[in-house]
Design a protein around this motif. Structure first.
Motif, mmCIF file in Angstrom:
data_model
loop_
_atom_site.group_PDB
_atom_site.id
_atom_site.type_symbol
_atom_site.label_atom_id
_atom_site.label_comp_id
_atom_site.label_asym_id
_atom_site.label_seq_id
_atom_site.Cartn_x
_atom_site.Cartn_y
_atom_site.Cartn_z
ATOM 1 N N PRO A 1 0.808 -1.214 0.000
ATOM 2 C CA PRO A 1 0.000 0.000 0.000
ATOM 3 C C PRO A 1 0.844 1.268 0.000
ATOM 4 O O PRO A 1 1.986 1.266 0.460
ATOM 5 C CB PRO A 1 -0.817 -0.114 1.286
ATOM 6 C CG PRO A 1 -0.063 -1.042 2.147
ATOM 7 C CD PRO A 1 0.691 -1.962 1.240
ATOM 8 N N GLN A 2 0.270 2.331 -0.525
ATOM 9 C CA GLN A 2 0.912 3.640 -0.497
ATOM 10 C C GLN A 2 0.994 4.145 0.936
ATOM 11 O O GLN A 2 1.967 4.765 1.327
ATOM 12 C CB GLN A 2 0.125 4.652 -1.329
ATOM 13 C CG GLN A 2 0.099 4.386 -2.806
ATOM 14 C CD GLN A 2 1.452 4.569 -3.428
ATOM 15 O OE1 GLN A 2 2.067 3.600 -3.830
ATOM 16 N NE2 GLN A 2 1.919 5.782 -3.508
ATOM 17 N N SER A 3 -0.091 3.903 1.685
ATOM 18 C CA SER A 3 -0.126 4.339 3.076
ATOM 19 C C SER A 3 -1.119 3.484 3.851
ATOM 20 O O SER A 3 -2.010 2.869 3.284
ATOM 21 C CB SER A 3 -0.524 5.813 3.172
ATOM 22 O OG SER A 3 -1.828 5.991 2.681
ATOM 23 N N VAL A 4 -0.933 3.466 5.164
ATOM 24 C CA VAL A 4 -1.856 2.779 6.077
ATOM 25 C C VAL A 4 -2.136 3.743 7.215
ATOM 26 O O VAL A 4 -1.208 4.254 7.845
ATOM 27 C CB VAL A 4 -1.238 1.471 6.630
ATOM 28 C CG1 VAL A 4 -2.206 0.784 7.573
ATOM 29 C CG2 VAL A 4 -0.836 0.540 5.493
ATOM 30 N N ASN A 5 -3.424 4.008 7.473
ATOM 31 C CA ASN A 5 -3.746 4.958 8.545
ATOM 32 C C ASN A 5 -3.748 4.259 9.905
ATOM 33 O O ASN A 5 -3.509 3.055 10.000
ATOM 34 C CB ASN A 5 -5.063 5.696 8.255
ATOM 35 C CG ASN A 5 -6.276 4.801 8.322
ATOM 36 O OD1 ASN A 5 -6.241 3.683 8.832
ATOM 37 N ND2 ASN A 5 -7.386 5.293 7.802
#
Length: 123
Positions: free
Chosen positions: A53-57
């Motif tokens: 993933p590009q990002s994980v919150n």
């Protein structure tokens, strides 16, 4: 009165076509919302091979930005979210309406159309 009604209908049609053209190659949230409610944008199926993933919150929701291909091999950049991090190197069939992603499901490699597979997984 008839001219006003025809003018209003023409304005709505031009507005719908304009939003469709604006969001055609976009993967932004604004484009997704516009496509979701635009009756001129058809539902389609796209295929991707999952990556990191590009990002994980902080809640574990993962955001992915990657190239997807339709059954004819035409590609477009999409942005979608997984409820959790997805396993990498898996194939997804994504149901979308333009930039709006409605759902996705994991499929096996042989279930991905050949032309789409050439674009997302050129072995």
């Amino acid at each position: 009165m008839i001219k006003k009604i025809i003018g209003f209908i023409a304005f709505i049609i031009i507005l719908l076509f304009g939003t469709m053209l604006y969001s055609k190659n976009s993967s932004s949230e604004v484009a997704g919302v516009l496509d979701q409610f635009n009756p001129l944008v058809p539902k389609t199926e796209l295929y991707v091979k999952t990556t990191t993933p590009q990002s994980v919150n902080v809640y574990g929701t993962a955001t992915y930005k990657q190239m997807a291909a339709n059954k004819n091999g035409k590609t477009r950049r999409i942005t979608f979210e997984g409820l959790t991090e997805l396993k990498t190197d898996r194939y997804l069939k994504i149901i979308n309406k333009g930039a709006h992603i409605e759902s996705y499901e994991e499929v096996l490699r042989y279930q991905v159309p050949e032309k789409a597979l050439k674009e997302i997984d050129p072995r």
